[in-house]
Design a protein around this motif. Structure first.
Motif, PDB file in Angstrom:
ATOM      1  N   HIS A  63       0.863  -1.184   0.000  1.00 52.65           N
ATOM      2  CA  HIS A  63       0.000   0.000   0.000  1.00 52.65           C
ATOM      3  C   HIS A  63       0.905   1.242   0.000  1.00 52.65           C
ATOM      4  O   HIS A  63       1.718   1.432   0.920  1.00 52.65           O
ATOM      5  CB  HIS A  63      -0.917   0.001   1.228  1.00 52.65           C
ATOM      6  CG  HIS A  63      -1.900  -1.132   1.187  1.00 52.65           C
ATOM      7  ND1 HIS A  63      -2.106  -1.986   2.241  1.00 52.65           N
ATOM      8  CD2 HIS A  63      -2.716  -1.558   0.180  1.00 52.65           C
ATOM      9  CE1 HIS A  63      -3.035  -2.889   1.895  1.00 52.65           C
ATOM     10  NE2 HIS A  63      -3.405  -2.644   0.648  1.00 52.65           N
ATOM     11  N   ARG A 106      -3.099   4.665  -1.183  1.00 53.24           N
ATOM     12  CA  ARG A 106      -3.062   3.220  -0.887  1.00 53.24           C
ATOM     13  C   ARG A 106      -2.794   2.431  -2.172  1.00 53.24           C
ATOM     14  O   ARG A 106      -2.023   1.478  -2.182  1.00 53.24           O
ATOM     15  CB  ARG A 106      -4.420   2.865  -0.287  1.00 53.24           C
ATOM     16  CG  ARG A 106      -4.561   1.527   0.350  1.00 53.24           C
ATOM     17  CD  ARG A 106      -5.846   1.538   1.192  1.00 53.24           C
ATOM     18  NE  ARG A 106      -6.319   0.216   1.542  1.00 53.24           N
ATOM     19  CZ  ARG A 106      -5.814  -0.536   2.525  1.00 53.24           C
ATOM     20  NH1 ARG A 106      -4.798  -0.096   3.256  1.00 53.24           N
ATOM     21  NH2 ARG A 106      -6.334  -1.715   2.801  1.00 53.24           N
ATOM     22  N   ASN A 113      -3.181  -5.738  -2.361  1.00 51.96           N
ATOM     23  CA  ASN A 113      -3.231  -6.850  -1.409  1.00 51.96           C
ATOM     24  C   ASN A 113      -4.514  -7.682  -1.538  1.00 51.96           C
ATOM     25  O   ASN A 113      -4.819  -8.480  -0.671  1.00 51.96           O
ATOM     26  CB  ASN A 113      -3.072  -6.335   0.030  1.00 51.96           C
ATOM     27  CG  ASN A 113      -2.202  -7.258   0.865  1.00 51.96           C
ATOM     28  OD1 ASN A 113      -1.493  -8.118   0.340  1.00 51.96           O
ATOM     29  ND2 ASN A 113      -2.271  -7.099   2.186  1.00 51.96           N
ATOM     30  N   ARG A 114      -5.238  -7.473  -2.625  1.00 50.73           N
ATOM     31  CA  ARG A 114      -6.367  -8.351  -2.963  1.00 50.73           C
ATOM     32  C   ARG A 114      -6.074  -9.119  -4.261  1.00 50.73           C
ATOM     33  O   ARG A 114      -6.958  -9.692  -4.863  1.00 50.73           O
ATOM     34  CB  ARG A 114      -7.656  -7.523  -3.165  1.00 50.73           C
ATOM     35  CG  ARG A 114      -8.040  -6.656  -1.995  1.00 50.73           C
ATOM     36  CD  ARG A 114      -8.465  -7.477  -0.763  1.00 50.73           C
ATOM     37  NE  ARG A 114      -8.689  -6.611   0.387  1.00 50.73           N
ATOM     38  CZ  ARG A 114      -7.735  -6.260   1.256  1.00 50.73           C
ATOM     39  NH1 ARG A 114      -6.493  -6.724   1.127  1.00 50.73           N
ATOM     40  NH2 ARG A 114      -7.998  -5.459   2.261  1.00 50.73           N
ATOM     41  N   ILE A 163      -5.111   2.140   8.645  1.00 58.32           N
ATOM     42  CA  ILE A 163      -5.790   3.409   8.378  1.00 58.32           C
ATOM     43  C   ILE A 163      -6.225   4.068   9.692  1.00 58.32           C
ATOM     44  O   ILE A 163      -6.088   5.277   9.876  1.00 58.32           O
ATOM     45  CB  ILE A 163      -7.003   3.170   7.449  1.00 58.32           C
ATOM     46  CG1 ILE A 163      -6.536   2.666   6.081  1.00 58.32           C
ATOM     47  CG2 ILE A 163      -7.835   4.455   7.305  1.00 58.32           C
ATOM     48  CD1 ILE A 163      -7.645   2.131   5.174  1.00 58.32           C
ATOM     49  N   THR A 222       1.335 -10.524   7.775  1.00 64.60           N
ATOM     50  CA  THR A 222       1.109  -9.108   7.506  1.00 64.60           C
ATOM     51  C   THR A 222       1.330  -8.403   8.839  1.00 64.60           C
ATOM     52  O   THR A 222       0.672  -8.743   9.826  1.00 64.60           O
ATOM     53  CB  THR A 222      -0.343  -8.837   7.059  1.00 64.60           C
ATOM     54  OG1 THR A 222      -0.668  -9.717   5.989  1.00 64.60           O
ATOM     55  CG2 THR A 222      -0.518  -7.391   6.637  1.00 64.60           C
ATOM     56  N   GLU A 224       1.305  -4.956  10.991  1.00 66.87           N
ATOM     57  CA  GLU A 224       0.787  -3.572  11.048  1.00 66.87           C
ATOM     58  C   GLU A 224       1.561  -2.833  12.135  1.00 66.87           C
ATOM     59  O   GLU A 224       1.487  -3.191  13.314  1.00 66.87           O
ATOM     60  CB  GLU A 224      -0.713  -3.578  11.373  1.00 66.87           C
ATOM     61  CG  GLU A 224      -1.568  -4.368  10.401  1.00 66.87           C
ATOM     62  CD  GLU A 224      -1.835  -3.622   9.086  1.00 66.87           C
ATOM     63  OE1 GLU A 224      -1.514  -2.418   9.000  1.00 66.87           O
ATOM     64  OE2 GLU A 224      -2.346  -4.264   8.141  1.00 66.87           O
ATOM     65  N   ARG A 330     -13.911  -6.962   1.397  1.00 68.05           N
ATOM     66  CA  ARG A 330     -13.987  -7.028   2.858  1.00 68.05           C
ATOM     67  C   ARG A 330     -14.280  -5.657   3.454  1.00 68.05           C
ATOM     68  O   ARG A 330     -13.576  -4.690   3.180  1.00 68.05           O
ATOM     69  CB  ARG A 330     -12.623  -7.517   3.366  1.00 68.05           C
ATOM     70  CG  ARG A 330     -12.514  -7.618   4.841  1.00 68.05           C
ATOM     71  CD  ARG A 330     -11.061  -7.677   5.280  1.00 68.05           C
ATOM     72  NE  ARG A 330     -10.460  -6.361   5.366  1.00 68.05           N
ATOM     73  CZ  ARG A 330      -9.160  -6.129   5.374  1.00 68.05           C
ATOM     74  NH1 ARG A 330      -8.316  -7.115   5.277  1.00 68.05           N
ATOM     75  NH2 ARG A 330      -8.692  -4.889   5.466  1.00 68.05           N
TER      76      ARG A 330
HETATM   77  O1  LIG Z   1      -6.389  -0.215   8.193  1.00 72.75           O
HETATM   78  C1  LIG Z   1      -7.009  -0.802   7.324  1.00 72.75           C
HETATM   79  O2  LIG Z   1      -8.252  -0.689   7.199  1.00 72.75           O
HETATM   80  C2  LIG Z   1      -6.300  -1.710   6.349  1.00 72.75           C
HETATM   81  C3  LIG Z   1      -4.870  -1.990   6.726  1.00 72.75           C
HETATM   82  C4  LIG Z   1      -4.333  -3.033   5.764  1.00 72.75           C
HETATM   83  O3  LIG Z   1      -3.897  -2.691   4.712  1.00 72.75           O
HETATM   84  N1  LIG Z   1      -4.436  -4.301   6.151  1.00 72.75           N
HETATM   85  C5  LIG Z   1      -4.126  -5.390   5.290  1.00 72.75           C
HETATM   86  C6  LIG Z   1      -4.322  -6.686   6.035  1.00 72.75           C
HETATM   87  C7  LIG Z   1      -3.931  -7.890   5.206  1.00 72.75           C
HETATM   88  C8  LIG Z   1      -4.210  -9.227   5.889  1.00 72.75           C
HETATM   89  O4  LIG Z   1      -5.362  -9.473   6.265  1.00 72.75           O
HETATM   90  O5  LIG Z   1      -3.267 -10.032   6.032  1.00 72.75           O
HETATM   91  C9  LIG Z   1      -5.042  -5.336   4.083  1.00 72.75           C
HETATM   92  O6  LIG Z   1      -6.199  -4.952   4.239  1.00 72.75           O
HETATM   93  O7  LIG Z   1      -4.588  -5.663   2.985  1.00 72.75           O
END
Ligand SMILES: O=C(O)CCC(=O)N[C@@H](CCC(=O)O)C(=O)O
Ligand SMILES: [Zn+2]
Length: 344
Positions: A63, A106, A113-114, A163, A222, A224, A330
């Motif tokens: 991102h 992002r 990341n999808r 975020i 992942t 954070e 999601r």
């Molecule tokens: O803060 C947020 O809403 C999204 C933060 C973020 O980018 N989280 C990843 C998590 C990936 C995973 O579930 O392993 C994402 O949403 O891609």
């Protein structure tokens, strides 16, 4: 020519000067101990001539606006190029989405990341730069992990920032393991990085960490590291433990990990993922509610299409709530606390 740009030891500058790709890959040596290969823009491999048994991937900027992980990786790379540190283990750094870094967003067209585990090629195929790059990143990880043989310990930490603010500032998502045990040592490594909260995912996802975990048996997460902020606004003192532990990992220093201690970590199990199914999806809580806020059974968490989405368990905590996403994606992950984890 490109190599001369690296004389400043600033790999991020080289990457941002060539956001789409570089004209050609190149390699060089650091004294007599390390081979360095730049495979593409934002893709650099450090290969010690006498390598240890770990193959380590550190990625950031999947991102583009998540700047703290970019600064941490660039600092680690700079220290290696300056030879103030020296890798013991093969290490691949990936700066995921340079055009989105330029944009300060992002993503440019689609959330990268999808798009992993082949999702980049589903539907309309490789139609935008995020899809093309996600496929290339998969290819680089494959090349990195499969170009050595023997008993190897594969690791991938995909570094992000969130975020929203979070009750637990630093946390990691442990991708779905398909029944394989979760590893106490990995959890304690993350704890030593300052990442004291782990979420066990309950199903396959299209994230980068799941790709390495599922496809290559890597210990992948992942991670954070706090709240998203623009360049220049990160308080780098908050990442000292992370920087120290990642340095120890790649240089082969003693990790000095404690035994697993349930009191030192917060563990959560993902119980369900709520997707957005209608354009009018809306949460029933304020925008500044933090990640890990919990809600009681029966609470109306969200509404969409004239329906109410309610809390189903006694208490459920939220993470990553986001209504500003395309239909089908999601909207929030729901969590239950884990009291007695089963770990290896
Ligand atoms: O803060 C947020 O809403 C999204 C933060 C973020 O980018 N989280 C990843 C998590 C990936 C995973 O579930 O392993 C994402 O949403 O891609
Ligand atoms: Zn992210």
């Amino acid at each position: 020519m490109l190599q001369t740009l690296l004389q400043s030891k600033d790999f991020l500058s080289l990457t941002l000067a060539n956001p789409e790709t570089i004209s050609e890959s190149f390699s060089f040596e650091l004294a007599d101990h390390t081979d360095v290969h730049v495979w593409d823009t934002g893709v650099i491999v450090f290969e010690p001539k006498q390598a240890g048994n770990k193959d380590i991937v550190l990625s950031c900027a999947v991102h583009g606006n998540e700047t703290a992980p970019i600064e941490i990786c660039n600092q680690l790379i700079k220290e290696l190029l300056e030879q103030s540190t020296k890798v013991k283990h093969r290490t691949l750094f990936l700066i995921g989405n340079p055009p989105a870094i330029h944009n300060g967003t992002r993503f440019v067209e689609e959330n990268m990341n999808r798009l992993f585990s082949g999702n980049h090629s589903s539907g309309e195929g490789l139609v935008n730069q995020e899809r093309v790059r996600a496929k290339k990143l998969e290819d680089y990880v494959d090349r990195f992990y499969t170009s050595v043989t023997g008993e190897r310990h594969r690791i991938h930490y995909d570094l992000h920032t969130a975020i929203r603010a979070s009750k637990h500032e630093k946390f990691a998502i442990y991708p779905f393991r398909h029944g394989k045990p979760h590893k106490a040592e990995q959890i304690m490594f993350l704890e030593a990085c300052g990442v004291d909260t782990i979420l066990f995912h309950h199903e396959p996802t299209t994230t980068f960490s799941y790709f390495s975990s599922n496809g290559y048996g890597a210990d992948a997460f992942t991670v954070e590291l706090g709240k998203v902020r623009p360049f220049g606004e990160n308080d780098m003192t908050r990442f000292v433990a992370t920087h120290t532990m990642l340095t120890r990992l790649i240089t082969g220093a003693d990790l000095e990990l404690s035994e697993f201690d349930n009191d030192k970590v917060n563990l959560y199990q993902v119980c369900r993922v709520i997707n957005k199914n209608h354009d009018d999806f809306a949460f029933n809580f304020a925008n500044d509610v933090e990640n890990f806020r919990s809600f009681p059974k029966g609470y109306v968490l969200a509404t969409e299409g004239g329906e109410k989405v309610k809390i189903e368990h006694e208490e459920e905590a939220i993470v990553f709530p986001n209504a500003n996403i395309p239909v089908g994606q999601r909207a929030v992950i729901m969590l239950l606390p884990v009291a007695e984890p089963v770990l290896e």
